[in-house]
Design a protein around this motif. Structure first.
Motif, PDB file in Angstrom:
ATOM      1  N   PHE A 112       0.454  -1.148   0.462  1.00 15.41           N
ATOM      2  CA  PHE A 112      -0.087   0.066  -0.051  1.00 15.41           C
ATOM      3  C   PHE A 112       0.540   0.687   0.220  1.00 15.41           C
ATOM      4  O   PHE A 112       1.970   1.210   0.564  1.00 15.41           O
ATOM      5  N   VAL A 113       0.423   1.858  -0.373  1.00 18.51           N
ATOM      6  CA  VAL A 113       1.145   3.588  -0.198  1.00 18.51           C
ATOM      7  C   VAL A 113       0.509   4.740   1.419  1.00 18.51           C
ATOM      8  O   VAL A 113      -0.468   4.118   1.326  1.00 18.51           O
ATOM      9  N   THR A 114       1.718   5.171   1.476  1.00 19.77           N
ATOM     10  CA  THR A 114       0.995   5.911   2.560  1.00 19.77           C
ATOM     11  C   THR A 114       2.340   6.628   2.567  1.00 19.77           C
ATOM     12  O   THR A 114       2.736   7.808   1.244  1.00 19.77           O
ATOM     13  N   GLY A 115       2.731   7.474   3.526  1.00 23.82           N
ATOM     14  CA  GLY A 115       3.537   8.333   3.095  1.00 23.82           C
ATOM     15  C   GLY A 115       2.548  10.174   2.542  1.00 23.82           C
ATOM     16  O   GLY A 115       1.429  10.202   2.789  1.00 23.82           O
ATOM     17  N   SER A 116       3.537  10.801   2.253  1.00 21.28           N
ATOM     18  CA  SER A 116       2.909  12.045   1.644  1.00 21.28           C
ATOM     19  C   SER A 116       2.058  12.074   0.164  1.00 21.28           C
ATOM     20  O   SER A 116       1.671  12.487   0.078  1.00 21.28           O
ATOM     21  N   VAL A 117       2.369  10.686  -0.669  1.00 21.92           N
ATOM     22  CA  VAL A 117       1.805  10.998  -1.836  1.00 21.92           C
ATOM     23  C   VAL A 117      -0.136  10.471  -1.021  1.00 21.92           C
ATOM     24  O   VAL A 117      -1.021  10.705  -1.543  1.00 21.92           O
ATOM     25  N   ALA A 118       0.057   9.266   0.152  1.00 15.63           N
ATOM     26  CA  ALA A 118      -1.338   9.371   0.473  1.00 15.63           C
ATOM     27  C   ALA A 118      -1.737  10.468   1.662  1.00 15.63           C
ATOM     28  O   ALA A 118      -3.018  10.338   1.691  1.00 15.63           O
ATOM     29  N   GLU A 124      -6.591   7.317   8.407  1.00 16.17           N
ATOM     30  CA  GLU A 124      -6.373   7.135   9.799  1.00 16.17           C
ATOM     31  C   GLU A 124      -5.255   6.784  10.324  1.00 16.17           C
ATOM     32  O   GLU A 124      -3.942   6.868  10.328  1.00 16.17           O
ATOM     33  N   ASP A 125      -3.973   5.314   8.875  1.00 12.56           N
ATOM     34  CA  ASP A 125      -3.546   4.922   9.239  1.00 12.56           C
ATOM     35  C   ASP A 125      -2.431   5.639   9.072  1.00 12.56           C
ATOM     36  O   ASP A 125      -1.032   5.768   9.416  1.00 12.56           O
ATOM     37  N   VAL A 126      -3.094   7.060   7.888  1.00 11.13           N
ATOM     38  CA  VAL A 126      -1.524   7.156   7.328  1.00 11.13           C
ATOM     39  C   VAL A 126      -1.613   8.541   8.772  1.00 11.13           C
ATOM     40  O   VAL A 126      -0.143   9.096   8.931  1.00 11.13           O
ATOM     41  N   LYS A 158       0.394   6.801  10.845  1.00  3.53           N
ATOM     42  CA  LYS A 158       2.452   7.060  10.126  1.00  3.53           C
ATOM     43  C   LYS A 158       2.921   8.595  10.612  1.00  3.53           C
ATOM     44  O   LYS A 158       3.984   8.977  11.727  1.00  3.53           O
ATOM     45  N   LYS A 159       1.924   9.508  10.475  1.00  2.00           N
ATOM     46  CA  LYS A 159       2.685  10.429  10.396  1.00  2.00           C
ATOM     47  C   LYS A 159       3.304  11.216  11.982  1.00  2.00           C
ATOM     48  O   LYS A 159       3.556  12.097  12.143  1.00  2.00           O
ATOM     49  N   MET A 160       2.083  10.726  13.101  1.00  2.00           N
ATOM     50  CA  MET A 160       2.568  10.844  14.477  1.00  2.00           C
ATOM     51  C   MET A 160       3.697  10.514  14.886  1.00  2.00           C
ATOM     52  O   MET A 160       4.688  11.214  15.785  1.00  2.00           O
ATOM     53  N   GLU A 161       4.164   9.204  14.283  1.00  2.00           N
ATOM     54  CA  GLU A 161       5.063   8.681  14.415  1.00  2.00           C
ATOM     55  C   GLU A 161       6.883   9.286  14.298  1.00  2.00           C
ATOM     56  O   GLU A 161       7.415   9.445  14.687  1.00  2.00           O
ATOM     57  N   HIS A 186       4.755  16.674   8.993  1.00  2.00           N
ATOM     58  CA  HIS A 186       3.315  15.693   9.202  1.00  2.00           C
ATOM     59  C   HIS A 186       2.146  16.359   9.740  1.00  2.00           C
ATOM     60  O   HIS A 186       1.738  15.630   9.783  1.00  2.00           O
ATOM     61  N   LEU A 187       2.656  17.363  11.170  1.00  2.00           N
ATOM     62  CA  LEU A 187       1.427  17.600  11.622  1.00  2.00           C
ATOM     63  C   LEU A 187       0.430  19.127  10.427  1.00  2.00           C
ATOM     64  O   LEU A 187      -0.562  18.726  10.642  1.00  2.00           O
ATOM     65  N   ARG A 188       1.327  19.251   9.176  1.00  3.04           N
ATOM     66  CA  ARG A 188       1.079  20.296   8.177  1.00  3.04           C
ATOM     67  C   ARG A 188       0.059  19.188   6.913  1.00  3.04           C
ATOM     68  O   ARG A 188      -1.474  19.113   7.440  1.00  3.04           O
ATOM     69  N   ASP A 189       0.734  17.815   7.475  1.00  4.04           N
ATOM     70  CA  ASP A 189      -0.027  17.064   6.352  1.00  4.04           C
ATOM     71  C   ASP A 189      -1.234  16.261   6.979  1.00  4.04           C
ATOM     72  O   ASP A 189      -2.702  16.499   6.359  1.00  4.04           O
ATOM     73  N   ILE A 190      -1.238  16.151   8.911  1.00  4.38           N
ATOM     74  CA  ILE A 190      -2.246  15.487   9.302  1.00  4.38           C
ATOM     75  C   ILE A 190      -3.496  16.702   9.438  1.00  4.38           C
ATOM     76  O   ILE A 190      -4.203  16.269   9.255  1.00  4.38           O
TER      77      ILE A 190
END
Length: 189
Positions: A22-28, A127-129, A132-135, A145-149
């Motif tokens: 699965f794709v995660t990170g900034s693209v997700a 939710e999972d993105v 992980k961004k919090m981690e 990461h906070l901006r993405d969230i």
């Protein structure tokens, strides 16, 4: 080559080799939130030793940089390896799936999305993105990461399961970060 073209190629290879991903990170996060500049794609994948030859054949050295040793090491230690397209400067970080309750949950919750009109790909749930961004924020302190969230919660907040996030935040020791994010959203105009 553009980012989503590279994603299409990588997803096609993983599908042909029957590698769960699965794709995660900034693209997700962009898929569920606000766009931003990125030159890498993050994937979590169930890569095993029997996939190595197929991966190397699918990404020929005249167009890509992929290290066989790095793939084998990533599988052995459940870390990551890269698929790099030197001509464009784009790369894919392939994180080998770990046998943890959280990774099992993430794979079970992945969903098929259509990043462009020409293909579909599996993406981590929003939710999972966020989790992980919090981690990543806890590990490195980067505000991106906070901006993405925050962008995800502003755009897709109505469909995000905050109870699920709260449960995993507690299990993973992220409650303070999750609470701070929720407070930040309440104070935003």
């Amino acid at each position: 080559m553009e980012l989503y073209e590279l994603l299409e190629q990588v997803v096609g290879v993983f599908d042909r080799l029957a590698i769960p991903y699965f794709v995660t990170g900034s693209v997700a996060s962009m898929s569920y939130g606000e766009p931003r500049l990125t030159n890498d794609i993050d994937l979590v994948a169930g890569v095993r030793l029997e996939h190595v030859a197929g991966l190397l054949a699918a990404f020929p050295p005249d167009a890509y940089y992929v290290s066989e040793d790095a793939i084998r090491d990533a599988i052995r230690h459940q870390t990551q390896f890269n698929v790099i397209h030197p001509q464009s400067g784009l790369k894919v970080d392939v994180m080998v799936r770990k046998d943890t309750p959280f990774d099992r949950s993430r794979f079970a919750r992945a969903r098929s999305l259509r990043p462009t009109d020409s293909y579909t790909a599996f993406f981590a749930s929003p939710e999972d993105v966020i989790i992980k961004k919090m981690e990543y924020y806890r590990e490195g302190g980067s505000d991106k990461h906070l901006r993405d969230i925050t962008g995800m919660l502003k755009i897709s907040g109505y469909e995000i399961d905050s109870v699920y996030i709260s449960e995993w935040a507690e299990r993973l020791g992220l409650q303070d970060i999750w609470t701070a994010i929720q407070q930040r959203l309440k104070q935003a105009p």
